[in-house]
Each structure stands twice: as C-alpha cells, then as structure tokens.
Design an enzyme around this catalytic site. Structure first.
Site, short mmCIF file in Angstrom:
data_model
loop_
_atom_site.label_atom_id
_atom_site.label_comp_id
_atom_site.label_asym_id
_atom_site.label_seq_id
_atom_site.Cartn_x
_atom_site.Cartn_y
_atom_site.Cartn_z
N LYS A 1 -7.88 1.72 -2.78
CA LYS A 1 -7.47 1.13 -1.43
C LYS A 1 -7.50 2.29 -0.55
O LYS A 1 -7.85 2.04 0.79
CB LYS A 1 -6.11 0.46 -1.29
N THR B 1 0.56 -1.16 -0.30
CA THR B 1 0.41 0.27 0.14
C THR B 1 1.03 0.75 0.20
O THR B 1 1.42 1.52 1.17
CB THR B 1 -1.17 0.42 1.67
P1 NAD Z 1 5.52 -5.48 7.53
O1 NAD Z 1 6.71 -4.69 7.81
O2 NAD Z 1 5.43 -6.92 8.22
O3 NAD Z 1 6.86 -6.67 6.29
C1 NAD Z 1 7.51 -5.72 5.25
C2 NAD Z 1 8.98 -6.33 4.82
O4 NAD Z 1 9.56 -5.62 4.04
C3 NAD Z 1 9.49 -7.07 6.19
O5 NAD Z 1 9.64 -7.63 6.28
C4 NAD Z 1 10.94 -5.92 5.84
O6 NAD Z 1 12.03 -6.26 6.25
C5 NAD Z 1 10.90 -6.30 4.34
N1 NAD Z 1 11.86 -5.32 2.97
C6 NAD Z 1 11.95 -3.96 3.85
N2 NAD Z 1 12.74 -3.66 3.13
C7 NAD Z 1 12.64 -4.72 1.80
C8 NAD Z 1 14.31 -4.46 0.72
N3 NAD Z 1 14.65 -3.66 0.19
N4 NAD Z 1 14.07 -5.85 0.07
C9 NAD Z 1 13.51 -6.82 0.96
N5 NAD Z 1 12.43 -6.72 2.09
C10 NAD Z 1 12.17 -6.15 2.37
O7 NAD Z 1 4.56 -5.83 6.52
P2 NAD Z 1 3.32 -6.33 6.35
O8 NAD Z 1 2.20 -5.46 7.73
O9 NAD Z 1 3.63 -7.13 5.79
O10 NAD Z 1 2.81 -4.75 5.16
C11 NAD Z 1 3.61 -4.77 4.22
C12 NAD Z 1 2.70 -4.39 3.37
O11 NAD Z 1 1.45 -4.64 3.26
C13 NAD Z 1 2.28 -2.52 3.34
O12 NAD Z 1 2.22 -1.76 2.37
C14 NAD Z 1 1.10 -2.49 4.78
O13 NAD Z 1 0.33 -1.35 4.01
C15 NAD Z 1 -0.25 -3.88 3.30
N6 NAD Z 1 -1.07 -4.59 3.95
C16 NAD Z 1 -0.56 -4.83 5.21
C17 NAD Z 1 -1.85 -5.09 5.76
C18 NAD Z 1 -1.63 -5.85 7.25
O14 NAD Z 1 -3.00 -6.06 8.19
N7 NAD Z 1 -0.79 -5.82 7.69
C19 NAD Z 1 -3.35 -5.29 5.16
C20 NAD Z 1 -3.53 -4.79 3.49
C21 NAD Z 1 -2.20 -4.14 3.19
#
Ligand code: NAD
Length: 290
Positions: free
Chosen positions: A167, A92
C-alpha cells in the site's frame, strides 16, 4: 458466526453495508453517533461498545484512522474474542504497527491478516476495492470470502506486513507522479500549450499514468476527475500526506533512500498547511500553477 466491524466511517461504513448485502450478519461499533446511525440504517447490528461487537464473531474487521487506534483496540478485543478468530485489519497503518497488531492476535491463538485497500470511498461503496494482504496462507484463505464481498481484486502480497508495504509503495508512486503531472501542466501552460493538447499527447505517450488519465489535476480532459468539481470528493490531500509519511518512516527504518518520496512528503506538508487536508490530492497543482 457473525462478523464484527469496528470503524464505520467513510470507508468502513459502506464496506460493512456490502457485507450485509452479501448476507453476512454484521455486528458493528464506532464511537461516532453519525457513523453508528448510518450503519444501523444499512442493516448492521450496532452495539454500544467494541467488546460487545466481537461476542460470537468468527472474524473481526477493523477500518481505523491509525496504527495507534488499531493497537489500542486489539489490546482490548484480542483477549475477548473466541478461540481461532480471524483478525482482519483493513486500515492503512505503519508496517511495524501491522506486525505488532498481528503478533497480539496470533499470541492468543487467533489468525491475523493485514489487508489495506485501494479504491477510495467510491470503491468501498461499489464493492470494487483492491485488497493487498499480508499474512499466512491460512489467514488469507479464511479472509477471502469476506474480502470478495467488499472488493473486486485480492492480492496476497506475502507474510505479515506485506499488505501495508504494498500500500505505501503504491501510494509513494502516486504522490510523486501526481506532482510530476502537475509540474508538466504548469510548464506546458508556460510554454503556450493547452491542457488538452498536453493531455492528448502524454495520455498515449510515455508520460501516461493514473494521475494523468484517471485523476487528471486540470479540469477538462477527464470529466470525472475531482479537478472538475473544485477538487471535492476523491482522495483527500491529508490522507496522501499520511501515506507519504508512512512511506518515509518505513524507508528510514529500512535504510532505503527515497529522495523523491522525501520531497513529495515536504510538498504535501506545505500544501496541506496552506489548503487544509480535505480537498483531493490533485489540488496540489493549484500550489504549482498559482
Ligand atoms: P474515517 O475517519 O471516516 O473513519 C474512521 C472511523 O474509525 C471513524 O468513524 C472513527 O469514529 C472510528 N473509530 C475511531 N476509534 C475507534 C474505535 N476505538 N472503535 C471503533 N471505531 C473507531 O476514515 P476513513 O476514510 O474511513 O479511513 C479509514 C482507513 O482507511 C484509514 O486508515 C485510511 O488511511 C484508509 N483509507 C482511506 C481511503 C479513503 O479514500 N478515505 C482510501 C484507502 C484507505
């Protein structure tokens, strides 16, 4: 060809695992050792840098915290990917960042689609996510088989950026409606109504909405809602605040007056400052009822 998956966190980890379950050969990378270990246990071939993950990949999927992360990674990966690779970003992020990221990919002759998700970590684990996609029909068609392995509903919303637009508009509704539902419970209690009585009326009357009937902010009426477990799990307040900020940034850029969105962003900012970013966003009721 393999599928590259970058960002194996709370959402990306289970999404990549579902691609493996569906028979895809998935190569993944995440800087977090914990995320790498969990992905490896789920059958992802984990490599030690992002460029190595895209070697031989037909599709590059990203699930990252912010637009800055996506753009930084695209600058590294786009020149390294084979010709005609599909770049599929499920994070997002701001509409403008989504357009910039797609521009980087298509500028090198690749296909690009923004496809953020709704459904949270439960939907990611169960492969029941809703994907809202923006980009050309050719990119959507190429993405569809992969998206079907991770989600239950796919909506092609329009051109590049349209998925992110859908979204943040959806989550603008959600943030505002959760505050309205919470205020109604606070007022109902003040007037001597039980939570259950208000729920029984509003859930089948014109106040009905997801924030009330699925994610009810008071314990009791909806046993599965996070309110029944001290607001643990669910959709974190910090992520709701992030999405409201994205909506307000977009509204300002487009000159659209979103007075309730603006107010909701301020209320969630105050709430996250006091309560922290971790509890479900329905915990905002605790700042209203005291
Ligand atoms: P999260 O922080 O658990 O996961 C993100 C991951 O990206 C981390 O593990 C981090 O180490 C990794 N990362 C950072 N830089 C990187 C790079 N250069 N290369 C590879 N990996 C890298 O977050 P999440 O909850 O999984 O959310 C991810 C996305 O999904 C966000 O944009 C969030 O807004 C969206 N989202 C989350 C939810 C939810 O309920 N958690 C729901 C809908 C959308």
């Amino acid at each position: 060809m393999s599928t590259a998956f970058l960002g194996l966190g709370n959402m990306g980890g289970p999404m990549a695992a579902n691609l493996v379950k569906a028979g895809e050969e998935v190569t993944g990378y995440d800087p977090s050792p914990e995320a790498r270990a969990a992905a490896s246990a789920a059958g992802v071939s984990v490599v030690d840098n992002a460029v190595a993950a895209v070697a031989g990949a037909g599709v590059v999927i990203t699930m990252l915290p912010s637009g800055g992360h996506v753009l930084e990674l695209y600058r590294e990966l786009v020149p390294a990917a084979g010709p005609g690779t599909l770049f599929l970003d499920c994070s997002t992020i701001e509409v403008a960042d989504a357009r910039a990221a797609a521009g980087l990919a298509t500028g090198h002759g690749h296909l690009a689609l923004d496809a953020p998700v709704s459904g949270g970590v439960v939907g990611a684990g169960a492969a029941t996510l809703t994907f809202m996609a923006g980009g050309p029909a050719e990119a959507f068609a190429a993405a569809e088989p992969h998206l079907k392995h991770m989600g239950a509903k796919l909506v092609h919303c329009g051109e590049t950026g349209a998925g992110q637009a859908a979204k943040i508009c959806n989550n603008l509704i959600l943030g505002v409606s959760m505050i309205a539902v919470s205020e109604a419970f606070a007022l109902g209690r003040g007037l001597g109504l039980t939570d259950q009585a208000l729920f029984d009326v509003a859930s089948t009357a014109s106040g009905q909405c997801w924030a009330l009937t699925t994610n009810c902010p008071v314990p009791g009426p909806v046993p599965a809602s996070p309110a029944n477990r001290d607001y643990r799990g669910g959709f974190a307040s910090g992520l709701m605040l992030k999405d409201l900020r994205l909506a307000q940034a977009a509204a300002q850029a487009e000159g659209v007056r979103t007075a309730l969105g603006d107010h909701a962003e301020r209320l969630y900012t105050e709430f996250v400052e006091q309560d922290g970013p971790g509890r479900d966003f329905s915990a905002i009721i605790t700042g209203i009822t005291g």
